[in-house]
Design a protein around this motif. Structure first.
Motif, PDB file in Angstrom:
ATOM      1  N   GLN A 199     -29.252 -18.306 -10.666  1.00 43.54           N
ATOM      2  CA  GLN A 199     -28.929 -18.861 -11.983  1.00 43.54           C
ATOM      3  C   GLN A 199     -29.966 -19.913 -12.341  1.00 43.54           C
ATOM      4  N   ASN A 200     -30.335 -19.963 -13.611  1.00 42.61           N
ATOM      5  CA  ASN A 200     -31.234 -21.006 -14.095  1.00 42.61           C
ATOM      6  C   ASN A 200     -30.676 -21.559 -15.392  1.00 42.61           C
ATOM      7  N   GLY A 201     -29.826 -22.585 -15.258  1.00 39.92           N
ATOM      8  CA  GLY A 201     -29.245 -23.164 -16.454  1.00 39.92           C
ATOM      9  C   GLY A 201     -27.909 -23.808 -16.198  1.00 39.92           C
ATOM     10  N   PRO A 202     -27.260 -24.248 -17.253  1.00 34.24           N
ATOM     11  CA  PRO A 202     -25.960 -24.913 -17.112  1.00 34.24           C
ATOM     12  C   PRO A 202     -24.886 -23.946 -16.632  1.00 34.24           C
ATOM     13  N   THR A 203     -23.824 -24.511 -16.056  1.00 34.53           N
ATOM     14  CA  THR A 203     -22.689 -23.725 -15.585  1.00 34.53           C
ATOM     15  C   THR A 203     -21.563 -23.844 -16.595  1.00 34.53           C
ATOM     16  N   GLU A 204     -21.082 -22.701 -17.076  1.00 34.21           N
ATOM     17  CA  GLU A 204     -20.078 -22.704 -18.134  1.00 34.21           C
ATOM     18  C   GLU A 204     -18.671 -23.003 -17.631  1.00 34.21           C
ATOM     19  N   ASN A 205     -18.422 -22.823 -16.341  1.00 28.73           N
ATOM     20  CA  ASN A 205     -17.086 -23.072 -15.798  1.00 28.73           C
ATOM     21  C   ASN A 205     -16.684 -24.518 -16.046  1.00 28.73           C
ATOM     22  N   GLU A 206     -15.518 -24.724 -16.646  1.00 23.81           N
ATOM     23  CA  GLU A 206     -15.097 -26.065 -17.054  1.00 23.81           C
ATOM     24  C   GLU A 206     -14.841 -26.999 -15.877  1.00 23.81           C
ATOM     25  N   TRP A 207     -14.674 -26.455 -14.672  1.00 24.28           N
ATOM     26  CA  TRP A 207     -14.382 -27.293 -13.510  1.00 24.28           C
ATOM     27  C   TRP A 207     -15.641 -27.668 -12.734  1.00 24.28           C
ATOM     28  N   VAL A 208     -16.799 -27.116 -13.106  1.00 24.49           N
ATOM     29  CA  VAL A 208     -18.034 -27.332 -12.356  1.00 24.49           C
ATOM     30  C   VAL A 208     -18.898 -28.370 -13.052  1.00 24.49           C
ATOM     31  N   LEU A 209     -19.330 -29.374 -12.293  1.00 22.82           N
ATOM     32  CA  LEU A 209     -20.109 -30.481 -12.847  1.00 22.82           C
ATOM     33  C   LEU A 209     -21.608 -30.270 -12.712  1.00 22.82           C
ATOM     34  N   SER A 210     -22.047 -29.205 -12.036  1.00 25.50           N
ATOM     35  CA  SER A 210     -23.468 -29.030 -11.740  1.00 25.50           C
ATOM     36  C   SER A 210     -24.051 -27.813 -12.444  1.00 25.50           C
ATOM     37  N   SER A 211     -25.234 -28.004 -13.045  1.00 29.18           N
ATOM     38  CA  SER A 211     -26.029 -26.857 -13.464  1.00 29.18           C
ATOM     39  C   SER A 211     -26.712 -26.281 -12.227  1.00 29.18           C
ATOM     40  N   ARG A 212     -27.187 -25.019 -12.318  1.00 30.49           N
ATOM     41  CA  ARG A 212     -27.754 -24.369 -11.126  1.00 30.49           C
ATOM     42  C   ARG A 212     -29.135 -23.811 -11.444  1.00 30.49           C
ATOM     43  N   TRP A 213     -30.042 -23.945 -10.443  1.00 30.42           N
ATOM     44  CA  TRP A 213     -31.437 -23.618 -10.678  1.00 30.42           C
ATOM     45  C   TRP A 213     -32.051 -22.973  -9.437  1.00 30.42           C
ATOM     46  N   ARG A 214     -33.052 -22.136  -9.692  1.00 29.59           N
ATOM     47  CA  ARG A 214     -33.786 -21.526  -8.582  1.00 29.59           C
ATOM     48  C   ARG A 214     -34.418 -22.596  -7.697  1.00 29.59           C
ATOM     49  N   ASP A 215     -34.808 -23.735  -8.269  1.00 30.72           N
ATOM     50  CA  ASP A 215     -35.408 -24.818  -7.485  1.00 30.72           C
ATOM     51  C   ASP A 215     -34.467 -25.328  -6.406  1.00 30.72           C
ATOM     52  N   ASN A 216     -33.166 -25.167  -6.617  1.00 32.24           N
ATOM     53  CA  ASN A 216     -32.170 -25.672  -5.673  1.00 32.24           C
ATOM     54  C   ASN A 216     -31.777 -24.638  -4.629  1.00 32.24           C
ATOM     55  N   ALA A 217     -32.335 -23.422  -4.719  1.00 33.25           N
ATOM     56  CA  ALA A 217     -32.116 -22.375  -3.716  1.00 33.25           C
ATOM     57  C   ALA A 217     -33.428 -22.167  -2.979  1.00 33.25           C
TER      58      ALA A 217
END
Length: 405
Positions: free
Chosen positions: A57-75
């Motif tokens: 994933q590269n972008g914000p997380t739409e799930n209302e319970w998740v506080l973190s966006s997800r990026w290839r840089d973090n994998a």
């Protein structure tokens, strides 16, 4: 008609007729001699090659319970291990970043297993799960299988969701069928202390940041003669979990067959107060609940992850005991394997090759992808979100997929 053919093809039908199709040994452990390794990723390559098998994933997380966006840089693949990193940084409109990946190929029935470590902080959701990222065929259900949504330090969460058949609750909220269970396979249901010197107090309390509701079967306060004086106190708590039959008074009713189940989110607490000072020489409590049938018979669920016990000296709260489940088992420092056997009839969940939970399969029959995700959750679902999360990572040593011979 499809369901009839499924039943005829199913292992349970063959078991009844021929007594075969047992893919575990007598101890409930995985019998790998009955499985063929069909696919694996050992992450024994350079970071750039991750994209040969996985999408990030590269972008914000739409799930209302998740506080973190997800990026290839973090994998990141580093020295044979996939790291899903958590960073405190504003990106994509969210205050934290984490990583996730999902497989390019799809998979069906079989045995799935991954060797993992959790991120070493409360507030993190460390997930190994199945979801049809490729889409669901007409007539099939959108099915999510959570092999483990792990919470620090050693809580395992399993779940099977049916996202197709949704319904509306009386309060207007749209819901779907799921079966979320919290498994705590390390810990002690009985906790207690004896004070070095008895104290006189009108108030005693327990506080906890346990990520899920806490289950107190009985909270006992003992005087100098070992008499339980908790039953004579008034009680206040952070609330009651509405989905289970529970009352605050069940925590001090002197019965082991009832339990107070706390409110789900935020700090949990239970406070006892007497009209006049009481001598307190010891405090004990029973927590969690014992599975009395099925694959998890004899194992406890919902054991408390942490607590502080205090008494009030008239001016201040004085700590007399503290517990941290990470000192018993810390899944962020220990490698463990998490497995799922999935067929047309059952889901069987394994920790380190040992069966600990089983449930019927009534919904998941179509191909799926494998996902690994690190998330930071709001509302204290996985415990409090603090700066301790920054720089931690969920780690995956390998993932393997087996099929029947």
């Amino acid at each position: 008609m499809n369901n009839i053919f499924r039943a005829i093809r199913s292992c349970s039908f063959i078991i009844a007729a021929l007594g075969v199709c047992n893919y575990s040994n007598a101890n409930g452990d995985v019998d790998f001699s009955q499985w063929t390794l069909s696919w694996s990723d050992e992450f024994d390559y350079e970071n750039e090659a991750l994209e040969d098998n996985w999408i990030s994933q590269n972008g914000p997380t739409e799930n209302e319970w998740v506080l973190s966006s997800r990026w290839r840089d973090n994998a990141v693949v580093d020295d044979g291990v996939l790291l899903l990193k958590a960073e405190k940084e504003s990106r994509g409109g969210q205050d934290w970043t984490t990583g996730n990946v999902w497989s390019k190929r799809t998979f069906g029935y079989g045995y799935y297993e991954a060797r993992m470590k959790y991120a070493g902080a409360y507030g993190t959701n460390n997930s190994f799960w199945l979801w049809p990222k490729q889409g669901t065929s007409e007539g099939e259900k959108a099915c999510e299988i959570d092999i483990n949504e792990g919470h620090y330090p050693n809580i395992i969460n399993t779940n099977v969701h049916n996202w197709t058949d949704k319904y509306t609750l009386p309060n207007g909220r749209v819901a779907h069928s799921d079966n979320q269970l919290h498994h705590t396979l390390h810990g002690d249901p009985e906790n207690g202390l004896t004070l070095d010197k008895p104290v006189f107090t009108r108030k005693v309390r327990l506080r906890s940041n346990n990520p899920a509701s806490i289950h107190i079967a009985e909270f006992r306060v003992l005087d100098g003669s070992s008499e339980n004086i908790a039953t004579a106190a008034s009680i206040s708590t952070n609330g009651v979990f509405s989905k289970l039959p529970s009352k605050e008074s069940f925590a001090i009713d002197g019965r082991a067959d009832t339990r107070w189940v706390s409110g789900k989110h935020g700090e949990k607490w239970l406070e006892l107060e007497w009209d006049k000072p009481q001598q307190v020489a010891g405090i004990e409590f029973s927590n969690g609940w014992l599975q009395e049938f099925g694959a998890a018979k004899g194992k406890y669920r919902n054991l408390i992850s942490d607590y502080v016990i205090e008494y009030h000296d008239g001016d201040n709260w004085v700590k007399v005991a503290q517990y941290d489940a990470a000192q018993v088992a810390d899944y962020s420092t220990q490698w463990h394997t998490y497995g799922l056997e999935w067929d047309e009839d059952y889901f069987r969940f394994y920790l380190d090759g040992e069966l600990y939970h089983q449930m019927r399969n009534d919904v998941c029959f179509s191909d799926t992808t494998i996902l690994f995700s690190l998330a930071i959750l709001k509302a204290d679902i996985a415990g409090p979100v603090t700066d301790a999360i920054d720089g931690t990572s969920m780690k995956v040593d390998w993932v393997r997929y087996y099929t029947k011979p």
